[in-house]
Scaffold this motif. Structure first.
Motif, PDB file in Angstrom:
ATOM      1  N   THR B  18       0.793  -1.182   0.016  1.00 44.83           N
ATOM      2  CA  THR B  18       0.232  -0.109   0.083  1.00 44.83           C
ATOM      3  C   THR B  18       0.758   1.153   0.086  1.00 44.83           C
ATOM      4  N   LEU B  19       1.928   1.006   0.833  1.00 48.81           N
ATOM      5  CA  LEU B  19       2.805   2.366   1.053  1.00 48.81           C
ATOM      6  C   LEU B  19       3.364   2.738  -0.388  1.00 48.81           C
ATOM      7  N   HIS B  20       3.889   1.517  -1.187  1.00 52.04           N
ATOM      8  CA  HIS B  20       4.522   1.985  -2.403  1.00 52.04           C
ATOM      9  C   HIS B  20       3.642   2.552  -3.297  1.00 52.04           C
ATOM     10  N   THR B  21       2.339   2.307  -3.160  1.00 49.79           N
ATOM     11  CA  THR B  21       1.136   2.602  -4.237  1.00 49.79           C
ATOM     12  C   THR B  21       0.544   4.159  -3.911  1.00 49.79           C
ATOM     13  N   VAL B  22       0.850   4.470  -2.469  1.00 52.93           N
ATOM     14  CA  VAL B  22       0.849   5.878  -2.081  1.00 52.93           C
ATOM     15  C   VAL B  22       1.634   6.841  -2.849  1.00 52.93           C
ATOM     16  N   THR B  23       2.961   6.346  -2.816  1.00 55.28           N
ATOM     17  CA  THR B  23       3.735   7.230  -3.264  1.00 55.28           C
ATOM     18  C   THR B  23       3.565   7.346  -4.924  1.00 55.28           C
ATOM     19  N   ALA B  24       3.222   6.332  -5.560  1.00 57.39           N
ATOM     20  CA  ALA B  24       2.788   6.510  -7.002  1.00 57.39           C
ATOM     21  C   ALA B  24       1.621   7.416  -7.236  1.00 57.39           C
ATOM     22  N   ALA B  25       0.557   7.263  -6.343  1.00 58.59           N
ATOM     23  CA  ALA B  25      -0.777   8.245  -6.406  1.00 58.59           C
ATOM     24  C   ALA B  25      -0.225   9.490  -6.254  1.00 58.59           C
ATOM     25  N   ALA B  26       0.497   9.660  -5.105  1.00 55.24           N
ATOM     26  CA  ALA B  26       0.877  11.178  -4.752  1.00 55.24           C
ATOM     27  C   ALA B  26       1.453  12.070  -5.880  1.00 55.24           C
ATOM     28  N   ASP B 112       1.111  -2.584 -13.759  1.00 55.87           N
ATOM     29  CA  ASP B 112       2.425  -2.634 -13.426  1.00 55.87           C
ATOM     30  C   ASP B 112       3.274  -1.427 -13.694  1.00 55.87           C
ATOM     31  N   ILE B 113       2.737  -0.462 -13.387  1.00 54.28           N
ATOM     32  CA  ILE B 113       3.774   0.857 -13.668  1.00 54.28           C
ATOM     33  C   ILE B 113       5.095   0.969 -12.945  1.00 54.28           C
ATOM     34  N   LEU B 114       6.043   1.514 -13.546  1.00 51.47           N
ATOM     35  CA  LEU B 114       7.226   1.558 -13.074  1.00 51.47           C
ATOM     36  C   LEU B 114       7.537   3.138 -12.745  1.00 51.47           C
ATOM     37  N   THR B 145      -2.335  -0.333 -12.156  1.00 50.13           N
ATOM     38  CA  THR B 145      -1.726  -1.220 -10.957  1.00 50.13           C
ATOM     39  C   THR B 145      -0.057  -0.778 -10.694  1.00 50.13           C
ATOM     40  N   VAL B 146       0.374  -0.809  -9.509  1.00 48.85           N
ATOM     41  CA  VAL B 146       1.964  -0.208  -9.411  1.00 48.85           C
ATOM     42  C   VAL B 146       2.742  -1.177  -8.922  1.00 48.85           C
ATOM     43  N   ARG B 147       3.852  -1.299  -9.640  1.00 55.80           N
ATOM     44  CA  ARG B 147       5.038  -2.323  -9.141  1.00 55.80           C
ATOM     45  C   ARG B 147       5.517  -1.840  -7.756  1.00 55.80           C
ATOM     46  N   GLY B 148       5.486  -2.363  -7.168  1.00 56.07           N
ATOM     47  CA  GLY B 148       5.903  -1.917  -5.612  1.00 56.07           C
ATOM     48  C   GLY B 148       7.475  -1.605  -5.502  1.00 56.07           C
TER      49      GLY B 148
END
Ligand SMILES: Cc1cc2nc3c(=O)[nH]c(=O)nc-3n(C[C@H](O)[C@H](O)[C@H](O)COP(=O)(O)OP(=O)(O)OC[C@H]3O[C@@H](n4cnc5c(N)ncnc54)[C@H](O)[C@@H]3O)c2cc1C
Ligand SMILES: Nc1ncnc2c1ncn2[C@@H]1O[C@H](COP(=O)(O)O)[C@@H](O)[C@H]1O
Lengths: 248, 309
Positions: B18-26, B112-114, B145-148
């Protein structure tokens, strides 16, 4: 019950893909192409269900170039009964494939659609879930076991923490994971027989589906390359390296 | 842009994904979270503390306990009425749910975005990571979807977002959860471990895998991974598989033992900081990516290594 199995023609998994110098994509000229490995597993599962007397007919379908007929013939040689090619030279995204499949489902009324979990070229992992959504039907993704029981199917799924089993009302959508089965090879007599099995060729226009892409590929580039490092002579040297790295 | 992030949790605490995904969303805009589950208020409270989060939507309902896609997708679609992007970690849960949401919204998902290159432009791996595509979406809303391993973790503390209850339609009546066999392990989780020891087909059987790999992992405080061949042969459960179609890892140190280095395996570990390979075949492809290689029989080298640490 009828089973529909979508199969995609992709680069063979043994080939190392090369990015084109002009950055427009991956070079597929003169490259060996095969059925997506997860789709072979899907075809195999459909055959096993039929062999167990729980299905009467297996229809393989592919969206792709004329050459995808080879992929469909492979499915027929393995044991599918009939095939449909939706012929197109354009690159069709999972959402559009799902819409075409939805139209085919409306015609064919399968009790089960078994797809691969992922195409090894686009690595999208979307089509099965999208089809389930468009049909308003349940989905059992990343299956390592599929058990039909009356009007339900129990699907054991490979999840990050281990395994999980869900029960779905039929008709349902299943996507395959690696441990579901080991696909058979088609025998020579079956390859010959497959040449006579019916293969219909259609277009997306026949189904009234808009397949215009939603994503635009601006560039395809090589990933950062890793270069080989050093070889150490013995375990002591390895221990020293681990100490240097601060993990030992 | 307002983003909605799928929170992966165990009803009480938040998973790192979740925390990795929050960074991408921000990077896209304001971050809202969705905590869906049963008896999951504690998870929502933990989520509200994540740095940079503006709001937490809490959907507490028995129908959401196991994140069945048939039940949670309509809930997300409803919330997407006032969000512009939905982001989920590329975990098995995220990969199961997000495409269902995308299709219901008539959106083509970005898997799976980088990296985030612009409002609608992202990079993502294709062909087992042998190519990186830069893609631009033309859809009105985004589903991602986000690659952690490609995004740092957001700080788990520091935020104080408001929690808002959402009802959702509950059980769609299409599917039910029967049971799970989840691996219990004292070892670190693969996707967040600093050190990973992975074993391949060469390990022979589950007893040998246990005897050779586990003591080394224990000495290093490492997580344990495996190649597909080792999983298929039943040495270890499926959740150990690292690769294109298994888990994507990027630890500080990845030690590949008796693994040849097929492209499908490399796809899952080649972003590790340091790769160490032990293989008796000096031409094994794994040595082309290894920072440190030892050409040796693992059955003598690994016990010796474990003994000397
Ligand atoms: C659709 C698809 C998806 C896949 N997804 C994945 C995936 O996600 N992850 C994955 O890992 N693979 C995946 N694969 C499989 C992949 O192609 C390889 O088959 C697999 O990675 C090989 O595993 P391995 O290296 O353990 O076995 P092998 O390739 O058999 O290699 C064994 C190695 O052990 C070495 N060895 C043998 N004995 C000793 C000894 N005594 N001491 C030291 N070394 C020894 C050998 O030299 C050899 O290099 C996938 C394949 C397909 C088709
Ligand atoms: N063009 C296509 N033709 C037939 N089946 C497809 C096609 N694209 C995807 N599929 C099916 O959907 C699965 C998942 O693909 P993807 O969502 O692209 O990763 C594949 O394993 C196939 O079963």
């Amino acid at each position: 019950m009828k089973i529909l199995v979508p199969v995609k023609r992709v680069i063979d998994y043994n080939v190392k893909p090369r990015v084109k110098a002009d950055g427009t994509g991956v070079d597929l000229a003169n490259v060996k192409m095969s059925m997506n490995p997860f789709d072979e597993i899907a075809v195999e599962e459909a055959i096993r269900i039929k062999e167990a007397g729980k299905a009467e007919e297996i229809v393989a379908v592919s969206v792709g170039p004329a050459k995808a007929q080879d992929t469909l013939r492979t499915a027929l040689a393995m044991g599918a009964d009939r095939a449909i090619l939706i012929e197109t030279d354009a690159e069709i995204e999972p959402l559009a494939v799902a819409k075409i499949l939805k139209a085919i489902v409306a015609e064919e009324n399968p009790g089960l659609v078994i797809l691969g979990k992922q195409a090894i070229d686009d690595d999208s992992n979307q089509t099965g879930q999208m089809l389930a959504a468009l049909l308003g039907r349940p989905q059992g993704t990343f299956a390592s076991k599929v058990e039909i029981d009356g009007d339900h199917v129990a699907v054991t799924r490979e999840v990050d923490g281990g395994l999980e089993t869900v029960k779905l009302a039929l008709p349902a959508i299943v996507t395959t994971d690696l441990r579901l089965n080991e696909p058979r090879y088609a025998s020579l007599p079956n390859i010959m027989k497959a040449k006579k099995k019916p293969l219909d060729v259609k277009t997306s226009a026949d189904y009234g589906v808009d397949v215009a892409p939603r994503l635009k590929t601006l560039k395809v580039s090589e990933p950062p390359v890793r270069s080989a490092g050093v070889k150490v002579a013995d375990v002591d040297a390895l221990v020293a390296k681990l100490k240097e790295l601060g993990v030992a | 842009m307002k983003t909605l992030v799928w929170v992966e949790h165990d009803n009480a605490s938040i998973k790192d994904a979740t925390l990795h995904t929050v960074t991408a969303a921000a990077k896209l805009g304001e971050v809202h979270l969705l905590v869906a589950g049963a008896g999951c208020r504690a998870a929502a409270e933990a989520a509200a503390k994540i740095a940079g989060v503006a709001k937490v939507h809490l959907a507490d309902n028995a129908a959401y306990e196991h994140a069945l896609a048939e039940n949670v997708a309509p809930l997300i679609v409803e919330l997407m009425g006032h969000h512009d992007a939905f982001l989920a970690p590329a975990t098995t849960t995220g990969k199961n749910v997000a495409p269902r949401v995308a299709a219901l919204l008539d959106v083509m998902q970005l898997s799976d975005i980088l990296s985030v290159e612009g409002e609608k432009t992202f990079t993502r791996p294709i062909y087992a990571g042998n190519a990186i595509a830069t893609v631009e979406s033309s859809d009105a809303k985004l589903v991602i979807t986000v690659r952690g391993t490609a995004f740092e973790k957001a700080a788990a503390e520091g935020g104080s977002a408001a929690i808002e209850d959402v009802a959702g339609a509950g059980d769609a009546g299409l599917s039910s959860f029967v049971g799970a066999e989840l691996a219990k392990s004292e070892r670190p989780e693969l996707t967040s471990a600093k050190v990973i020891v992975s074993g391949g087909r060469a390990l022979k059987d589950s007893e040998t895998f246990e005897q050779v790999i586990m003591p080394l992992a224990d000495k290093l405080g490492a997580a344990v991974g495996a190649s597909r061949a080792a999983v298929d042969a039943g040495y270890v459960p499926n959740d150990y598989q690292v690769g294109q179609t298994g888990k994507i890892v990027a630890p500080e140190v990845y030690i590949a033992v008796g693994i040849s280095g097929a492209i499908q395996h490399l796809a899952g570990m080649k972003d590790s900081k340091t790769i160490i390979a032990i293989n008796k075949d000096e031409d094994a492809p794994i040595f082309q990516v290894a920072d440190v290689g030892l050409v040796a029989d693992l059955f003598t080298a690994v016990p010796e290594l474990t003994g000397k640490l």
